[in-house]
Design a protein around this motif. Structure first.
Motif, PDB file in Angstrom:
ATOM      1  N   LEU A  27      49.624  59.635  58.816  1.00  0.00           N
ATOM      2  CA  LEU A  27      50.456  58.688  58.070  1.00  0.00           C
ATOM      3  C   LEU A  27      51.498  58.139  59.029  1.00  0.00           C
ATOM      4  CD1 LEU A  27      50.867  57.615  55.172  1.00  0.00           C
ATOM      5  CD2 LEU A  27      52.598  59.382  54.885  1.00  0.00           C
ATOM      6  N   VAL A  28      51.269  56.923  59.496  1.00  0.00           N
ATOM      7  CA  VAL A  28      52.126  56.348  60.524  1.00  0.00           C
ATOM      8  C   VAL A  28      52.655  54.994  60.099  1.00  0.00           C
ATOM      9  CG1 VAL A  28      50.924  57.538  62.388  1.00  0.00           C
ATOM     10  CG2 VAL A  28      50.162  55.267  61.700  1.00  0.00           C
ATOM     11  N   ARG A  29      53.642  54.510  60.819  1.00  0.00           N
ATOM     12  CA  ARG A  29      54.242  53.202  60.544  1.00  0.00           C
ATOM     13  C   ARG A  29      53.860  52.171  61.607  1.00  0.00           C
ATOM     14  NH1 ARG A  29      60.359  54.191  58.149  1.00  0.00           N
ATOM     15  NH2 ARG A  29      59.768  55.679  56.525  1.00  0.00           N
ATOM     16  N   THR A  30      53.087  52.600  62.579  1.00  0.00           N
ATOM     17  CA  THR A  30      52.689  51.668  63.649  1.00  0.00           C
ATOM     18  C   THR A  30      51.206  51.856  63.976  1.00  0.00           C
ATOM     19  OG1 THR A  30      53.278  53.275  65.363  1.00  0.00           O
ATOM     20  CG2 THR A  30      54.988  51.706  64.687  1.00  0.00           C
ATOM     21  N   ARG A  31      50.726  51.007  64.894  1.00  0.00           N
ATOM     22  CA  ARG A  31      49.359  51.108  65.440  1.00  0.00           C
ATOM     23  C   ARG A  31      48.287  50.780  64.407  1.00  0.00           C
ATOM     24  NH1 ARG A  31      51.643  55.788  67.447  1.00  0.00           N
ATOM     25  NH2 ARG A  31      50.240  57.154  66.252  1.00  0.00           N
ATOM     26  N   TYR A  32      48.613  49.938  63.441  1.00  0.00           N
ATOM     27  CA  TYR A  32      47.591  49.469  62.524  1.00  0.00           C
ATOM     28  C   TYR A  32      46.721  48.432  63.234  1.00  0.00           C
ATOM     29  CZ  TYR A  32      49.684  51.984  58.675  1.00  0.00           C
ATOM     30  OH  TYR A  32      50.135  52.983  57.847  1.00  0.00           O
ATOM     31  N   THR A  33      45.423  48.460  62.953  1.00  0.00           N
ATOM     32  CA  THR A  33      44.486  47.637  63.714  1.00  0.00           C
ATOM     33  C   THR A  33      43.896  46.475  62.930  1.00  0.00           C
ATOM     34  OG1 THR A  33      42.721  49.173  63.101  1.00  0.00           O
ATOM     35  CG2 THR A  33      43.844  49.553  65.214  1.00  0.00           C
ATOM     36  N   ASN A  34      43.919  46.546  61.620  1.00  0.00           N
ATOM     37  CA  ASN A  34      43.330  45.505  60.800  1.00  0.00           C
ATOM     38  C   ASN A  34      44.406  44.946  59.884  1.00  0.00           C
ATOM     39  OD1 ASN A  34      41.223  47.803  61.273  1.00  0.00           O
ATOM     40  ND2 ASN A  34      40.056  45.903  61.077  1.00  0.00           N
TER      41      ASN A  34
END
Length: 122
Positions: free
Chosen positions: A104-111
């Motif tokens: 569960l992160v707030r960064t590094r989304y790819t789409n």
């Protein structure tokens, strides 16, 4: 790759509610962490909320806690953002995003989706 399409944005008065939807297609929805982000005019895009695939873990930015609720329907390949008690400062383009994995992160989304406009009038 998963494709994302947001809907549900619009114009609402302060104190009102909107529900954003994000429909995913292209490959299995499972295994993706889903997030909502927003970008106001002249500002950087910011994290709003995220949910793991099992919906077992959820994260919100402080400014929306208690007012926004993120949820997902894996059978329908859709993630939602219920926004209550809206304020003028919530005005922004809202983006749906996906990231393969369990963290569960707030960064590094790819789409990313194309965004939907939310305008809150005072």
């Amino acid at each position: 790759q998963v494709q994302l399409v947001e809907s549900g944005g619009g114009l609402v008065q302060a104190g009102g509610s909107l529900r954003l939807s994000c429909a995913a297609s292209g490959r299995t929805f499972s295994g993706y962490v889903m997030g909502w982000f927003r970008q106001a005019p002249g500002k950087e895009r910011e994290f709003v909320a995220a949910i793991t695939w099992s919906a077992g873990r959820i994260d919100y930015t402080d400014s929306v806690k208690g007012r926004f609720t993120i949820s997902r329907d894996n059978a329908e390949n859709t993630v939602y953002l219920q926004m209550n008690s809206l304020k003028p400062e919530d005005t922004a383009v809202y983006y749906c995003a996906a990231k393969l994995g369990t963290a569960l992160v707030r960064t590094r989304y790819t789409n990313w989706g194309q965004g939907t406009q939310v305008t809150v009038s005072s």
